[in-house]
Design a protein around this motif. Sequence first.
Motif, PDB file in Angstrom:
ATOM      1  N   ALA A 252       0.827  -1.208   0.000  1.00  0.00           N
ATOM      2  CA  ALA A 252       0.000   0.000   0.000  1.00  0.00           C
ATOM      3  C   ALA A 252       0.860   1.257   0.000  1.00  0.00           C
ATOM      4  O   ALA A 252       0.573   2.223  -0.716  1.00  0.00           O
ATOM      5  N   LEU A 253       1.932   1.259   0.790  1.00  0.00           N
ATOM      6  CA  LEU A 253       2.804   2.434   0.846  1.00  0.00           C
ATOM      7  C   LEU A 253       3.489   2.679  -0.493  1.00  0.00           C
ATOM      8  O   LEU A 253       3.587   3.821  -0.959  1.00  0.00           O
ATOM      9  N   VAL A 254       3.955   1.609  -1.126  1.00  0.00           N
ATOM     10  CA  VAL A 254       4.639   1.771  -2.411  1.00  0.00           C
ATOM     11  C   VAL A 254       3.661   2.236  -3.485  1.00  0.00           C
ATOM     12  O   VAL A 254       3.992   3.102  -4.313  1.00  0.00           O
ATOM     13  N   LEU A 255       2.443   1.694  -3.488  1.00  0.00           N
ATOM     14  CA  LEU A 255       1.443   2.134  -4.467  1.00  0.00           C
ATOM     15  C   LEU A 255       1.080   3.600  -4.240  1.00  0.00           C
ATOM     16  O   LEU A 255       0.917   4.367  -5.199  1.00  0.00           O
ATOM     17  N   ASP A 256       0.946   3.998  -2.983  1.00  0.00           N
ATOM     18  CA  ASP A 256       0.637   5.398  -2.682  1.00  0.00           C
ATOM     19  C   ASP A 256       1.789   6.310  -3.100  1.00  0.00           C
ATOM     20  O   ASP A 256       1.571   7.387  -3.660  1.00  0.00           O
ATOM     21  N   ARG A 257       3.010   5.856  -2.854  1.00  0.00           N
ATOM     22  CA  ARG A 257       4.178   6.650  -3.254  1.00  0.00           C
ATOM     23  C   ARG A 257       4.253   6.769  -4.775  1.00  0.00           C
ATOM     24  O   ARG A 257       4.559   7.839  -5.321  1.00  0.00           O
ATOM     25  N   GLN A 258       3.955   5.668  -5.473  1.00  0.00           N
ATOM     26  CA  GLN A 258       3.988   5.713  -6.933  1.00  0.00           C
ATOM     27  C   GLN A 258       2.904   6.633  -7.481  1.00  0.00           C
ATOM     28  O   GLN A 258       3.117   7.358  -8.460  1.00  0.00           O
ATOM     29  N   ARG A 259       1.731   6.634  -6.812  1.00  0.00           N
ATOM     30  CA  ARG A 259       0.653   7.526  -7.253  1.00  0.00           C
ATOM     31  C   ARG A 259       1.064   8.987  -7.087  1.00  0.00           C
ATOM     32  O   ARG A 259       0.827   9.816  -7.976  1.00  0.00           O
ATOM     33  N   LEU A 260       1.687   9.294  -5.950  1.00  0.00           N
ATOM     34  CA  LEU A 260       2.155  10.666  -5.729  1.00  0.00           C
ATOM     35  C   LEU A 260       3.253  11.038  -6.722  1.00  0.00           C
ATOM     36  O   LEU A 260       3.311  12.173  -7.203  1.00  0.00           O
ATOM     37  N   ARG A 261       4.123  10.060  -7.032  1.00  0.00           N
ATOM     38  CA  ARG A 261       5.192  10.324  -7.990  1.00  0.00           C
ATOM     39  C   ARG A 261       4.622  10.595  -9.381  1.00  0.00           C
ATOM     40  O   ARG A 261       5.051  11.524 -10.070  1.00  0.00           O
ATOM     41  N   ASP A 262       3.625   9.790  -9.785  1.00  0.00           N
ATOM     42  CA  ASP A 262       2.991  10.012 -11.093  1.00  0.00           C
ATOM     43  C   ASP A 262       2.283  11.362 -11.125  1.00  0.00           C
ATOM     44  O   ASP A 262       2.337  12.077 -12.132  1.00  0.00           O
ATOM     45  N   SER A 263       1.612  11.707 -10.006  1.00  0.00           N
ATOM     46  CA  SER A 263       0.929  13.002  -9.951  1.00  0.00           C
ATOM     47  C   SER A 263       1.923  14.151 -10.037  1.00  0.00           C
ATOM     48  O   SER A 263       1.675  15.149 -10.722  1.00  0.00           O
ATOM     49  N   GLU A 264       3.060  13.993  -9.355  1.00  0.00           N
ATOM     50  CA  GLU A 264       4.086  15.037  -9.407  1.00  0.00           C
ATOM     51  C   GLU A 264       4.654  15.184 -10.819  1.00  0.00           C
ATOM     52  O   GLU A 264       4.874  16.297 -11.306  1.00  0.00           O
ATOM     53  N   THR A 265       4.870  14.047 -11.481  1.00  0.00           N
ATOM     54  CA  THR A 265       5.382  14.093 -12.854  1.00  0.00           C
ATOM     55  C   THR A 265       4.390  14.781 -13.783  1.00  0.00           C
ATOM     56  O   THR A 265       4.762  15.635 -14.603  1.00  0.00           O
ATOM     57  N   ASN A 266       3.098  14.417 -13.648  1.00  0.00           N
ATOM     58  CA  ASN A 266       2.078  15.037 -14.499  1.00  0.00           C
ATOM     59  C   ASN A 266       1.965  16.527 -14.221  1.00  0.00           C
ATOM     60  O   ASN A 266       1.806  17.333 -15.146  1.00  0.00           O
ATOM     61  N   THR A 267       2.062  16.895 -12.942  1.00  0.00           N
ATOM     62  CA  THR A 267       1.992  18.323 -12.599  1.00  0.00           C
ATOM     63  C   THR A 267       3.173  19.088 -13.177  1.00  0.00           C
ATOM     64  O   THR A 267       3.011  20.201 -13.706  1.00  0.00           O
ATOM     65  N   ARG A 268       4.358  18.478 -13.083  1.00  0.00           N
ATOM     66  CA  ARG A 268       5.541  19.143 -13.620  1.00  0.00           C
ATOM     67  C   ARG A 268       5.431  19.301 -15.145  1.00  0.00           C
ATOM     68  O   ARG A 268       5.765  20.363 -15.697  1.00  0.00           O
ATOM     69  N   LEU A 269       4.937  18.258 -15.811  1.00  0.00           N
ATOM     70  CA  LEU A 269       4.763  18.353 -17.261  1.00  0.00           C
ATOM     71  C   LEU A 269       3.723  19.410 -17.618  1.00  0.00           C
ATOM     72  O   LEU A 269       3.879  20.146 -18.606  1.00  0.00           O
ATOM     73  N   LEU A 270       2.657  19.481 -16.808  1.00  0.00           N
ATOM     74  CA  LEU A 270       1.617  20.471 -17.072  1.00  0.00           C
ATOM     75  C   LEU A 270       2.152  21.887 -16.886  1.00  0.00           C
ATOM     76  O   LEU A 270       1.872  22.782 -17.691  1.00  0.00           O
ATOM     77  N   VAL A 271       2.946  22.073 -15.835  1.00  0.00           N
ATOM     78  CA  VAL A 271       3.533  23.399 -15.593  1.00  0.00           C
ATOM     79  C   VAL A 271       4.468  23.790 -16.725  1.00  0.00           C
ATOM     80  O   VAL A 271       4.439  24.929 -17.228  1.00  0.00           O
ATOM     81  N   GLU A 272       5.306  22.843 -17.156  1.00  0.00           N
ATOM     82  CA  GLU A 272       6.219  23.128 -18.267  1.00  0.00           C
ATOM     83  C   GLU A 272       5.448  23.424 -19.544  1.00  0.00           C
ATOM     84  O   GLU A 272       5.818  24.314 -20.311  1.00  0.00           O
ATOM     85  N   SER A 273       4.371  22.648 -19.764  1.00  0.00           N
ATOM     86  CA  SER A 273       3.564  22.877 -20.970  1.00  0.00           C
ATOM     87  C   SER A 273       2.907  24.252 -20.940  1.00  0.00           C
ATOM     88  O   SER A 273       2.886  24.966 -21.944  1.00  0.00           O
ATOM     89  N   GLU A 274       2.366  24.627 -19.763  1.00  0.00           N
ATOM     90  CA  GLU A 274       1.734  25.933 -19.660  1.00  0.00           C
ATOM     91  C   GLU A 274       2.748  27.059 -19.834  1.00  0.00           C
ATOM     92  O   GLU A 274       2.459  28.079 -20.472  1.00  0.00           O
TER      93      GLU A 274
END
Length: 504
Positions: A252-274
Amino acid sequence: MPLSLSKTGWFEYGLAFVVFAGVSLLNLWLQSWIGYEAIALVYLLAVVLLALFVGRGPIVFGTALTALGWSVIFAPPRYSFHIGSFYDKMMFAMYFVVALTVGQLTARLRAERLAEQKREERSRALYLFTRELADAADRADILERVVSQVGRVFNAEIALLLPSDATGSKLNLIPKSTWQLNESEHKFAARAREENQVVGRALQDTATLPALYLPLTAGAAPEGVLAIRVKSGIELSSDQKDLLENFARQTALVLDRQRLRDSETNTRLLVESERFGRTLLNSVSHELRTPLSAIAAAATTLRDSGGLTPIQQKLSAEIDTATSRLNRVVQSLLSAARIQSGQVRPNLDWCDISDVVRVTLRELGDLLGTHRIEKQVEPGLPLIRADFALLQQALANLLVNAATHTPLGTNIEVGAHKEGTDLLLQVSDNGPGLPVAQIDRIFDMFHRPPGSKPGGTGLGLAIVKGFVEAQGGRVKARNRPEGGATFSIHMPIREAPDISEESA
C-alpha cells in the motif's frame, strides 16, 4: 525460499514412541553386557537427543515412557510395575526428574533457535520484498512483483484487486493475478476493503481452501485488496499472518508513493507545458502586432487616396475588416498571456457604471451587427472602485460573445442594478442558451462548448473572468427561463468618497 508451514504435533508424539521402542530393543540387546542401572543412562541419552527434534509435550511423553520402560522391563522384579529396592525407587525418581529437566532445557534451546531462525526468515523475506518493490520501474511492474513475491514466499495463489476508476466503487482483478476469484470470493474482498480489516475464510470442506483478504491501507482509505489462498490448505500461523500484513502495508505504501510520484510528474509536465504555451503565445502575439499595424495603415491610406475602382474599394474594406478582427484576436491572446502570467495589475479608481456601458457601446459600433441593444441601467447607482479599461473590455467581450452566438436581429440586453452589497452588470441574450453540462467550464481558457459556431478562440469569456477577478469581483453565467443566457459581473460596493471633500 518459501516459509515452512506448521506441522501437527501428533507426528512428534509418534516419533517419541518410535524412539522409545527402538532404544528399548537396543537395551534388551545391551543388558547382557551392562547392568540395568547403566541402561537408564542410555534412555537418558535418547531423551536428550529426542529433545533436539520435538517440542515440550512429546518430551514429557517420551520421559514418562522411558522411565516406565526402565522400571517395568529392566529393574527387578522385571515385567512388573513394582520396584523392589529403595535404591531403585530413588533412581527411578531421580531419572524422571533429570530426564525431564534436561529434556525441557534442550527443548527450550531448540525452540529459541527455531524462533530466531523464523525471525531471521521473516526479516529476510520482508527485506527482499521491500527491495523488489523499490526496484520496480512503474505501477504495472510493482503489481507484478507483489504477486510474484507473495506467492513465492507463502507458496500460495495471489489475487490483487484495485479500484477500476477514480471513484473506487468497483474492484477489478489485475491481469497478473494467479487466482481468479469467483463471485462469492469477490464479496469477501469487497467486505475487507469496506471494513478496512482482514477478512478470513476458514477451511470448510475439501474443495474450499482457506483464504485471507487483506486491505492495502496506506492512508485513510484502502488502495485495494490483497487476497491469498495457500496451496497446501494449511492455515497460516500467527507469525506468517503478521508477515503477510507487513507485505500488505508495504504494498500500500509503495502504491501510494507511486501515485504521488505520477501526480508530481504530471503536474511538472503540465507546468512546463503551460509555461511553454505562455511564452509561445506572448512571442507570437507581439510579433503579429507590427505587421498588422502596417497592413491596417496601408489599407487606410489606400482607401483614403481616392481613384479606386468599386472592386478595389470593396477589397480595401475587406482588408480593413479582416485586420481589425485579427487585431482583436491578437489583443485577446495578449490579455490571456497577461492573466496566466499574473501580470494583470488593475488601476483601481472610482467609476460610474453608466459611463462604462455608454463608452463600451460607442466603441463597439458595427461589431454588434444587426442586433438591437436594450440598455437598462438603474439610475442613481453608487460608484464602484474598478479599473475602467479592464471593466470596459470585460463588458465588450460579453457583448461580442452574445452577438456572435445569437441569431441576427435578436435583442441583447445590457443592464446594471444593485443587489445587496454588489453592483451587477449583466448582459442577456435571446439565443439558444448554454449547455447545462458546460456552464461550470464556460469561463475556462480555450473552452468552446459543443455546437459552437466556427471561428473564435475560446478566450473571450476567460479574459472576462480574469479581468473581473483581478479587480476583486466575480462573474457568473446562467440560462434564462424564457430562453437565452445571462452573464453577470458582480462588483463589490464600497463606501464612496465625499465629492465636496475630494474637490476641496
